[in-house]
Motif scaffolding. Structure first.
Motif, PDB file in Angstrom:
ATOM      1  N   UNK A 198       5.997   0.506 -17.407  1.00 20.38           N
ATOM      2  CA  UNK A 198       5.980  -0.307 -18.866  1.00 20.38           C
ATOM      3  C   UNK A 198       5.481   0.962 -20.168  1.00 20.38           C
ATOM      4  N   UNK A 199       4.536   1.709 -19.924  1.00 19.54           N
ATOM      5  CA  UNK A 199       4.196   2.811 -20.871  1.00 19.54           C
ATOM      6  C   UNK A 199       5.324   3.731 -20.896  1.00 19.54           C
ATOM      7  N   UNK A 200       5.701   4.242 -19.771  1.00 13.23           N
ATOM      8  CA  UNK A 200       6.502   5.458 -19.669  1.00 13.23           C
ATOM      9  C   UNK A 200       7.693   5.060 -18.652  1.00 13.23           C
ATOM     10  N   UNK A 229      -5.700   4.137 -14.407  1.00 16.42           N
ATOM     11  CA  UNK A 229      -6.570   2.836 -13.581  1.00 16.42           C
ATOM     12  C   UNK A 229      -6.547   1.705 -14.653  1.00 16.42           C
ATOM     13  N   UNK A 230      -7.237   0.479 -13.878  1.00 16.59           N
ATOM     14  CA  UNK A 230      -7.432  -0.689 -14.389  1.00 16.59           C
ATOM     15  C   UNK A 230      -7.994  -1.655 -13.460  1.00 16.59           C
ATOM     16  N   UNK A 242       0.851  -3.218  -9.376  1.00 13.64           N
ATOM     17  CA  UNK A 242       0.663  -3.653 -10.599  1.00 13.64           C
ATOM     18  C   UNK A 242       0.255  -2.601 -11.662  1.00 13.64           C
ATOM     19  N   UNK A 243      -0.536  -1.304 -10.874  1.00 15.04           N
ATOM     20  CA  UNK A 243      -0.755  -0.406 -11.792  1.00 15.04           C
ATOM     21  C   UNK A 243       0.340   0.693 -11.802  1.00 15.04           C
ATOM     22  N   UNK A 244       1.400   0.636 -10.948  1.00 16.79           N
ATOM     23  CA  UNK A 244       2.706   1.519 -10.846  1.00 16.79           C
ATOM     24  C   UNK A 244       3.395   0.813 -12.097  1.00 16.79           C
ATOM     25  N   UNK A 245       3.705  -0.625 -12.081  1.00 17.08           N
ATOM     26  CA  UNK A 245       4.441  -1.356 -13.061  1.00 17.08           C
ATOM     27  C   UNK A 245       3.784  -1.141 -14.476  1.00 17.08           C
ATOM     28  N   UNK A 279     -12.805  -1.275  -9.961  1.00 13.27           N
ATOM     29  CA  UNK A 279     -11.679  -0.659 -10.614  1.00 13.27           C
ATOM     30  C   UNK A 279     -10.937   0.024  -9.568  1.00 13.27           C
ATOM     31  N   UNK A 280      -9.606   0.095  -9.885  1.00 13.69           N
ATOM     32  CA  UNK A 280      -8.769   0.583  -9.284  1.00 13.69           C
ATOM     33  C   UNK A 280      -7.806   1.891 -10.094  1.00 13.69           C
TER      34      UNK A 280
END
Length: 467
Positions: A336-338, A304-305, A329-332, A259-260
């Protein structure tokens, strides 16, 4: 490997160690020795187990062996979610009856308070804030799963959970596209490394011996073998979670799932005004490849994800270094959320492993014929589950040694649960890669609006996973 973006620290164990650095190392094992009980692994499970056993029987000689330093693994890299989720509850309900699973869930609910109260009593300042857990839905398919999840939690005895529509969700945190959410008070945000380091200092002050930089290569009845010597003890407890595959004979026991995480730079007040999140709930979603996030004590967002979910041959990383594509991908996902955070810098990225059994069920075991015990397989819910597991191991050891009897914890359905091993390679790698590819594609199709229910690809992935 190219850097994810300028100014982002990549690896270095985790952001949680960035401010104060990794702790000064404790001495390695100096040679052969004996103890009343040997614990392999200096993370939450091992340290909580040492804590509760030493509190119960102060004269016990307890030795903890840690390959790197206490909190090097998932205990010092996780998302800081102290919450009441437990892996395998539905399976335990089918095997042992609904009432047994309800007792397990109630024990987890109580564990959140146990960790908070014990940290306070021992003077461990881990930035704990009890804001509960908010899980949001952003598509019709996620909304359907969220309502089913909410109903299931009520059926397992949770009376204080709320189901919120879009407006009430936005009053807590303004996640773009959120159509609803569910909130439970049984959760808190914390600083993982502060908790594990404070716990290590606490158990050492109680008289527990901790040897770091001491990798255990093999565990056999009454023996924990290391390159520096062997610890002999009537009880040897394996508390290695995601690093279990490194031990001789354990390659296929628990799969080390990767997990990252990323963490932003501190977010200014005007941006927080557009986001809300004043309750500082831990935040998750109902995607198949789910995310988890917290608002940190210094007003960053840690999110994370799954990135590269599994390394061939059950390999584990060394320092948490994360592929640039995963960081992006996590930054994107964060944006998307905020969307207001589009220009916000990612300050730090890192990765770690967690333990996944073949049936995705957390377990606690003590083999009374050998004195070998273990706990883990938390599937990402270990911050709280490790505490319950440790108290259960304590009770099992005390019962077996004649210093205690059966307790409510020793009667929980996860005790002495047996599970088959993971498939050999390359089938293990192919299965995990196929599973997460299917989950990601199911999420993409649900987000596109092409389906209003759970996509069949996700159902297929569930079958591969054995969930």
């Amino acid at each position: 490997m190219r850097e994810p973006n300028p100014g982002t620290t990549n690896g270095g164990i985790s952001f949680w160690y960035a401010a104060e650095g990794v702790p000064a190392p404790r001495e390695p094992l100096p040679g052969d020795t004996t103890a009343d009980l040997c614990i392999v692994g200096g993370g939450y499970t091992g340290l909580w187990t040492a804590y509760y056993l030493k509190k119960a029987v102060p004269f016990l000689r307890i030795t903890v062996l840690e390959a790197k330093f206490c909190g090097y693994g998932a205990s010092g890299r996780n998302g800081g979610w102290l919450y009441h989720g437990i892996a395998g509850r539905d399976r335990y309900a089918r095997r042992h009856g609904k009432e047994a699973a309800v007792r397990l869930q109630q024990a987890m609910n109580d564990t959140v308070t146990e960790v908070i109260d014990t940290a306070a009593a021992e003077g461990i300042d881990a930035d704990i804030h009890r804001g509960g857990v908010l899980e949001v839905a952003r598509t019709p398919a996620q909304w359907g799963r969220l309502r089913d999840f909410h109903a299931a939690e009520l059926a397992f005895g949770e009376k204080d959970r709320l189901l919120l529509g879009a407006r009430d969700t936005a009053a807590r945190v303004r996640v773009t596209g959120a159509v609803g959410s569910t909130w439970t008070p049984h959760g808190a945000r914390l600083h993982p490394a502060k908790l594990v380091q404070g716990l290590a200092d606490t158990v050492e002050a109680l008289g527990v011996t901790i040897h770091e930089s001491t990798p255990v290569t093999e565990i056999t009845p009454k023996h924990a073998r290391t390159p520096y010597g062997t610890v002999r003890a009537p009880y040897v407890l394996r508390c290695t979670e995601g690093f279990t595959a490194n031990l001789k004979g354990q390659k296929r026991s628990w799969l080390p799932m990767n997990s990252s995480m990323i963490v932003t730079e501190p977010i200014p007040a005007d941006r927080w005004a557009t986001i809300g999140w004043t309750g500082r709930e831990t935040l998750g979603d109902m995607a198949h490849a789910y995310m988890y996030a917290q608002r940190t004590a210094d007003d960053r967002i840690a999110l994370g994800g799954r990135g590269v979910p599994y390394r061939y041959g059950s390999r584990t990383d060394n320092d948490g270094r994360t592929p640039a594509a995963t960081v992006e991908a996590l930054r994107e996902l964060l944006v998307r959320f905020f969307p207001t955070l589009a220009g916000t810098r990612v300050a730090h990225a890192w990765s770690g492993v967690l333990g996944v059994p073949r049936d995705w069920c957390s377990t606690v075991t003590l083999d009374r014929s050998t004195g070998l015990g273990w706990a883990g397989g938390y599937v990402g819910s270990g911050v709280a589950t490790a505490n319950l597991a440790a108290r259960t191991l304590r009770d099992l050891v005390l019962q077996d040694s004649g210093q205690g009897g059966p307790t409510d914890l020793t009667a929980l359905p996860w005790v002495n649960h047996k599970v088959r091993k993971w498939e050999p390679e390359p089938f293990r790698w192919l299965g995990v890669q196929g599973m997460y590819a299917a989950y990601r594609e199911a999420d993409r199709r649900e987000l596109s609006g092409r389906t209003t229910g759970t996509h069949p690809l996700a159902t297929f992935a569930d079958r591969i996973a054995g969930r």
